[in-house]
Scaffold this active site. Sequence first.
Site, PDB file in Angstrom:
ATOM      1  N   ARG A  69       0.838  -1.185   0.000  1.00  0.00           N
ATOM      2  CA  ARG A  69       0.000   0.000   0.000  1.00  0.00           C
ATOM      3  C   ARG A  69       0.875   1.239   0.000  1.00  0.00           C
ATOM      4  O   ARG A  69       1.950   1.261   0.585  1.00  0.00           O
ATOM      5  CB  ARG A  69      -0.872   0.028   1.265  1.00  0.00           C
ATOM      6  CG  ARG A  69      -2.074  -0.878   1.232  1.00  0.00           C
ATOM      7  CD  ARG A  69      -2.853  -0.818   2.522  1.00  0.00           C
ATOM      8  NE  ARG A  69      -2.089  -1.367   3.629  1.00  0.00           N
ATOM      9  CZ  ARG A  69      -1.450  -0.649   4.533  1.00  0.00           C
ATOM     10  NH1 ARG A  69      -1.524   0.664   4.535  1.00  0.00           N
ATOM     11  NH2 ARG A  69      -0.762  -1.230   5.489  1.00  0.00           N
ATOM     12  N   TYR A 197      -1.998  -3.189  -6.668  1.00  0.00           N
ATOM     13  CA  TYR A 197      -1.613  -3.958  -5.482  1.00  0.00           C
ATOM     14  C   TYR A 197      -2.673  -3.995  -4.380  1.00  0.00           C
ATOM     15  O   TYR A 197      -3.140  -2.955  -3.912  1.00  0.00           O
ATOM     16  CB  TYR A 197      -0.295  -3.426  -4.873  1.00  0.00           C
ATOM     17  CG  TYR A 197       0.069  -4.285  -3.705  1.00  0.00           C
ATOM     18  CD1 TYR A 197       0.699  -5.511  -3.905  1.00  0.00           C
ATOM     19  CD2 TYR A 197      -0.326  -3.955  -2.421  1.00  0.00           C
ATOM     20  CE1 TYR A 197       0.933  -6.363  -2.854  1.00  0.00           C
ATOM     21  CE2 TYR A 197      -0.097  -4.806  -1.356  1.00  0.00           C
ATOM     22  CZ  TYR A 197       0.537  -6.009  -1.582  1.00  0.00           C
ATOM     23  OH  TYR A 197       0.748  -6.854  -0.541  1.00  0.00           O
ATOM     24  N   LYS A 206      -9.339  -2.445   2.820  1.00  0.00           N
ATOM     25  CA  LYS A 206      -8.959  -1.303   3.653  1.00  0.00           C
ATOM     26  C   LYS A 206      -9.804  -0.070   3.327  1.00  0.00           C
ATOM     27  O   LYS A 206     -10.149   0.707   4.222  1.00  0.00           O
ATOM     28  CB  LYS A 206      -7.483  -0.981   3.472  1.00  0.00           C
ATOM     29  CG  LYS A 206      -6.544  -2.154   3.687  1.00  0.00           C
ATOM     30  CD  LYS A 206      -6.627  -2.725   5.068  1.00  0.00           C
ATOM     31  CE  LYS A 206      -5.569  -3.802   5.193  1.00  0.00           C
ATOM     32  NZ  LYS A 206      -5.414  -4.402   6.467  1.00  0.00           N
ATOM     33  N   HIS A 226      -9.044  -2.747  12.550  1.00  0.00           N
ATOM     34  CA  HIS A 226      -8.023  -3.580  11.912  1.00  0.00           C
ATOM     35  C   HIS A 226      -7.659  -4.717  12.872  1.00  0.00           C
ATOM     36  O   HIS A 226      -6.597  -4.707  13.493  1.00  0.00           O
ATOM     37  CB  HIS A 226      -6.799  -2.695  11.617  1.00  0.00           C
ATOM     38  CG  HIS A 226      -5.768  -3.330  10.744  1.00  0.00           C
ATOM     39  ND1 HIS A 226      -4.456  -2.904  10.733  1.00  0.00           N
ATOM     40  CD2 HIS A 226      -5.830  -4.321   9.831  1.00  0.00           C
ATOM     41  CE1 HIS A 226      -3.757  -3.624   9.861  1.00  0.00           C
ATOM     42  NE2 HIS A 226      -4.569  -4.491   9.309  1.00  0.00           N
ATOM     43  N   SER A 248       0.042  -3.824  10.372  1.00  0.00           N
ATOM     44  CA  SER A 248       0.302  -4.706   9.232  1.00  0.00           C
ATOM     45  C   SER A 248       1.572  -5.519   9.441  1.00  0.00           C
ATOM     46  O   SER A 248       2.581  -4.989   9.902  1.00  0.00           O
ATOM     47  CB  SER A 248       0.427  -3.874   7.959  1.00  0.00           C
ATOM     48  OG  SER A 248      -0.757  -3.138   7.764  1.00  0.00           O
ATOM     49  N   CYS A 250       2.265  -7.770  11.614  1.00  0.00           N
ATOM     50  CA  CYS A 250       2.663  -7.959  13.014  1.00  0.00           C
ATOM     51  C   CYS A 250       1.994  -9.175  13.642  1.00  0.00           C
ATOM     52  O   CYS A 250       1.970  -9.309  14.864  1.00  0.00           O
ATOM     53  CB  CYS A 250       2.381  -6.710  13.829  1.00  0.00           C
ATOM     54  SG  CYS A 250       3.485  -5.353  13.423  1.00  0.00           S
ATOM     55  N   LYS A 252      -1.360 -10.891  12.877  1.00  0.00           N
ATOM     56  CA  LYS A 252      -2.797 -11.183  13.011  1.00  0.00           C
ATOM     57  C   LYS A 252      -3.155 -12.534  12.396  1.00  0.00           C
ATOM     58  O   LYS A 252      -3.808 -13.364  13.029  1.00  0.00           O
ATOM     59  CB  LYS A 252      -3.649 -10.079  12.368  1.00  0.00           C
ATOM     60  CG  LYS A 252      -3.626  -8.761  13.133  1.00  0.00           C
ATOM     61  CD  LYS A 252      -4.527  -7.724  12.510  1.00  0.00           C
ATOM     62  CE  LYS A 252      -4.125  -7.328  11.108  1.00  0.00           C
ATOM     63  NZ  LYS A 252      -2.770  -6.790  10.977  1.00  0.00           N
ATOM     64  N   ASP A 277      -8.108 -10.011   9.713  1.00  0.00           N
ATOM     65  CA  ASP A 277      -7.657  -8.655   9.387  1.00  0.00           C
ATOM     66  C   ASP A 277      -8.629  -7.548   9.804  1.00  0.00           C
ATOM     67  O   ASP A 277      -8.198  -6.473  10.180  1.00  0.00           O
ATOM     68  CB  ASP A 277      -7.393  -8.549   7.879  1.00  0.00           C
ATOM     69  CG  ASP A 277      -6.477  -7.388   7.510  1.00  0.00           C
ATOM     70  OD1 ASP A 277      -5.414  -7.250   8.126  1.00  0.00           O
ATOM     71  OD2 ASP A 277      -6.838  -6.618   6.600  1.00  0.00           O
ATOM     72  N   ARG A 375       2.113 -12.061  -1.045  1.00  0.00           N
ATOM     73  CA  ARG A 375       0.876 -12.455  -0.348  1.00  0.00           C
ATOM     74  C   ARG A 375       0.180 -13.640  -1.000  1.00  0.00           C
ATOM     75  O   ARG A 375       0.392 -13.937  -2.180  1.00  0.00           O
ATOM     76  CB  ARG A 375      -0.107 -11.276  -0.372  1.00  0.00           C
ATOM     77  CG  ARG A 375       0.417 -10.006   0.278  1.00  0.00           C
ATOM     78  CD  ARG A 375      -0.228  -9.755   1.592  1.00  0.00           C
ATOM     79  NE  ARG A 375       0.443  -8.698   2.359  1.00  0.00           N
ATOM     80  CZ  ARG A 375       0.045  -8.342   3.567  1.00  0.00           C
ATOM     81  NH1 ARG A 375      -0.981  -8.914   4.142  1.00  0.00           N
ATOM     82  NH2 ARG A 375       0.707  -7.412   4.237  1.00  0.00           N
TER      83      ARG A 375
HETATM   84  P1  GTP Z   1      -1.298  -7.917   7.535  1.00  0.00           P
HETATM   85  O1  GTP Z   1      -1.907  -8.928   6.645  1.00  0.00           O
HETATM   86  O2  GTP Z   1      -0.294  -7.069   6.843  1.00  0.00           O
HETATM   87  O3  GTP Z   1      -2.310  -7.063   8.245  1.00  0.00           O
HETATM   88  O4  GTP Z   1      -0.374  -8.718   8.598  1.00  0.00           O
HETATM   89  P2  GTP Z   1      -0.674  -9.649   9.860  1.00  0.00           P
HETATM   90  O5  GTP Z   1      -0.835  -8.789  11.065  1.00  0.00           O
HETATM   91  O6  GTP Z   1      -1.757 -10.608   9.560  1.00  0.00           O
HETATM   92  O7  GTP Z   1       0.712 -10.423  10.058  1.00  0.00           O
HETATM   93  P3  GTP Z   1       1.107 -11.972   9.844  1.00  0.00           P
HETATM   94  O8  GTP Z   1       0.357 -12.879  10.741  1.00  0.00           O
HETATM   95  O9  GTP Z   1       1.038 -12.255   8.397  1.00  0.00           O
HETATM   96  O10 GTP Z   1       2.623 -11.984  10.334  1.00  0.00           O
HETATM   97  C1  GTP Z   1       3.602 -11.207   9.727  1.00  0.00           C
HETATM   98  C2  GTP Z   1       4.983 -11.619  10.136  1.00  0.00           C
HETATM   99  O11 GTP Z   1       5.124 -11.701  11.553  1.00  0.00           O
HETATM  100  C3  GTP Z   1       5.374 -12.985   9.589  1.00  0.00           C
HETATM  101  O12 GTP Z   1       6.672 -12.874   9.057  1.00  0.00           O
HETATM  102  C4  GTP Z   1       5.370 -13.880  10.793  1.00  0.00           C
HETATM  103  O13 GTP Z   1       6.314 -14.905  10.664  1.00  0.00           O
HETATM  104  C5  GTP Z   1       5.711 -12.941  11.936  1.00  0.00           C
HETATM  105  N1  GTP Z   1       5.079 -13.395  13.197  1.00  0.00           N
HETATM  106  C6  GTP Z   1       3.769 -13.657  13.393  1.00  0.00           C
HETATM  107  N2  GTP Z   1       3.525 -14.087  14.661  1.00  0.00           N
HETATM  108  C7  GTP Z   1       4.720 -14.058  15.287  1.00  0.00           C
HETATM  109  C8  GTP Z   1       5.138 -14.383  16.632  1.00  0.00           C
HETATM  110  O14 GTP Z   1       4.352 -14.762  17.497  1.00  0.00           O
HETATM  111  N3  GTP Z   1       6.462 -14.225  16.917  1.00  0.00           N
HETATM  112  C9  GTP Z   1       7.350 -13.798  15.980  1.00  0.00           C
HETATM  113  N4  GTP Z   1       8.634 -13.671  16.350  1.00  0.00           N
HETATM  114  N5  GTP Z   1       7.011 -13.497  14.699  1.00  0.00           N
HETATM  115  C10 GTP Z   1       5.715 -13.619  14.360  1.00  0.00           C
HETATM  116  C1  SPV Z   2      -2.130  -4.702   5.521  1.00  0.00           C
HETATM  117  O1  SPV Z   2      -1.179  -4.085   5.033  1.00  0.00           O
HETATM  118  O2  SPV Z   2      -2.561  -4.450   6.668  1.00  0.00           O
HETATM  119  C2  SPV Z   2      -2.768  -5.782   4.756  1.00  0.00           C
HETATM  120  C3  SPV Z   2      -2.390  -5.954   3.355  1.00  0.00           C
HETATM  121  O3  SPV Z   2      -3.624  -6.478   5.292  1.00  0.00           O
HETATM  122  S1  SPV Z   2      -3.227  -4.855   2.318  1.00  0.00           S
HETATM  123  O4  SPV Z   2      -4.539  -5.459   1.980  1.00  0.00           O
HETATM  124  O5  SPV Z   2      -2.439  -4.681   1.106  1.00  0.00           O
HETATM  125  O6  SPV Z   2      -3.462  -3.607   2.966  1.00  0.00           O
HETATM  126 MN    MN Z   3      -3.940  -5.892   7.504  1.00  0.00          MN
END
Ligand code: GTP
Ligand code: SPV
Ligand code: MN
Length: 597
Positions: A69, A197, A206, A226, A248, A250, A252, A277, A375
């Site tokens: 984004r 994207y 979003k 979010h 994002s 982190c 979820k 999300d 993704r």
């Molecule tokens: P968006 O889709 O962007 O909103 O992201 P999200 O918040 O769903 O994050 P996601 O679960 O995809 O995790 C993103 C990154 O964080 C990945 O590289 C994971 O490996 C890492 N990660 C997730 N959970 C943990 C955890 O408990 N510990 C650590 N060290 N890394 C984590």
């Molecule tokens: C985020 O960045 O929080 C996402 C991916 O979930 S996007 O849909 O591209 O915003």
């Molecule tokens: Mn997100």
Amino acid sequence: MIENRALQQWISAMVELCRPEKVVWIDGSEEQKNMLEEEADSTGEMTRLDEEKWPGCLYHRTAVNDVARTENLTYICTSKKEDAGPTNNWMEPAEAYRIAGEYFKGAMEGRTMYVIPFAMGPLGSPFTKIGIELTDSIYVVLNMLIMTRSGKDVLEQLGDSDNFTRGLHSKADLSLDKRLILHFPEDNTIWSVGSGYGGNVLLGKKCLALRIASWFGRDEGWLAEHMLIMGIEDPDGKIDYIAAAFPSACGKTNLAMLIPPEHLRKQGYKIWTVGDDIAWIRSGEDGRLWAVNPETGFFGVAPGTNAHSNPNALATIRRNTIFTNVLLTDDGDVWWEDGEGETPAAGTAWDGRPWKPGLLDEAGRPIPGAHPNSRFTAPVNQCPTISPEWSNPGGVPLTAIVFGGRRSRLAPLVYETFNWRHGVYTGATMASELTAAQYGRQGKVRRDPMAMLPFCGYNMADYFRHWIDFGKNLAKPPGIFHVNWFRKDEGGNYIWPGFGENLRVLNWIIERTRGNASAEKTPIGFVPAADSLDLKGLDITAEAVQQLFAVDPGDWLEELEGHFSYFEQFGKKLPQGILEEYRALSERLSAERVAIK
Ligand code: GTP
Ligand code: SPV
Ligand code: MN
């Protein structure tokens, strides 16, 4: 096909502006989806993957300048600048329509305009909002078919109403200097041009479900957040639902699908995924909060997804999935860093260049095959842990709300806030280190209130006020907690193992809300008392545990200065309640520091 004058008039006007060669209505049928997949595969826009390994799966690469984004090109366009607030980019609506109108002019010449009727939320639910997205991208259509309820059922539901979000998208020429993601909450309209994207172009996600929806939520008395939503079933079969806001990339998706560690699995703990999300939250007549996942798909981060970190995600993406910006091999396979299986000997990287293991850039760093923000798009109902309640029109009741970010220092593994308003303060002052999902220097700490900094469609100070007010009339407000899986030791290693082990923390959270777990009071909230967090079978030293829960008043007083300077930008609009929480926290920390000295 339909008798909706408002819709027809709007589409005619957009056709006149964009001048597509033809207009195709998306009906939601399997046949039409197959035809579009065929077409995308034959033109090279997308690539069908090996049918045996990846049945029903497609691959897509976006332009190299278009892989996340673009928050700097994202605007809230309201008549008054103050309504967008200091944390959003703002443009005057007429000016915004004029500038983007130039980019849209004739942008679909020789292309097809697809009309996607979509619903965010289950059809017939009081939560649900309807949108129409016009786009010249098959990739967008195929993603929207996974991520939303779309097709002719939605049109039927809409009937002759003009109450729908008007979304217009064109890739145009994909140039960065003609890219704009514009939101017109006063007109219930979204214009996105110059990108192909994810969050920039899947307008239900979003743009509608957070930015536009948060605006409606303020006016209609609900919250668009979010947040992931998940259920935790205990050995007695009781299910508690939590919603958690992390910025994002982190964690979820990972948390929403976690696999319990063995001893908890044996005891009978189970996880139920509701969403990964976005959560739309309303107060129920029973005085509790009820949450719905308005989406029907996951748009998840690929790198790091493997059998250890997230086996449920792996199972979810085995079929009918779209992969974006990962590595593609000649034999129709995909791969990403920290994924599963052997590293392929060769392939095409996310940027279209030939790739093999061991490539280094000028600085001697490994060149990744998959973009760090690559993704997968996969249907929610393919997730092995999908909750039977995931599309319940009434949503699921929330036991707790959890805020969290990526903080190498400072924030303990978990703490409970003292009450709703202190919880709102804690969410409002959340901060996190930047990831690949945002453009910017990775690792830099930025404030990201409730993980909504890029997604709040109105003045953030009003958003804080809305949150505070929202809690006032709740007979049974959920507990509000803060977590940080990412605290590091002096050597730069994560102290907490994370992933499945995070269930230990969730259990503490739930037991706290039941009045069963003991805690120690600190100036920032309650942290688990010694032995109250289940650490059974974990290879973690007592010293590390102490580090995880340390609350250093000196460091926190420094952090508090950051809170203050962040709040200054809101001027008089900052709610009194936030200021009172700030003062109270400041006093607790100062008293603690004096006590320690
Ligand atoms: P968006 O889709 O962007 O909103 O992201 P999200 O918040 O769903 O994050 P996601 O679960 O995809 O995790 C993103 C990154 O964080 C990945 O590289 C994971 O490996 C890492 N990660 C997730 N959970 C943990 C955890 O408990 N510990 C650590 N060290 N890394 C984590
Ligand atoms: C985020 O960045 O929080 C996402 C991916 O979930 S996007 O849909 O591209 O915003
Ligand atoms: Mn997100």
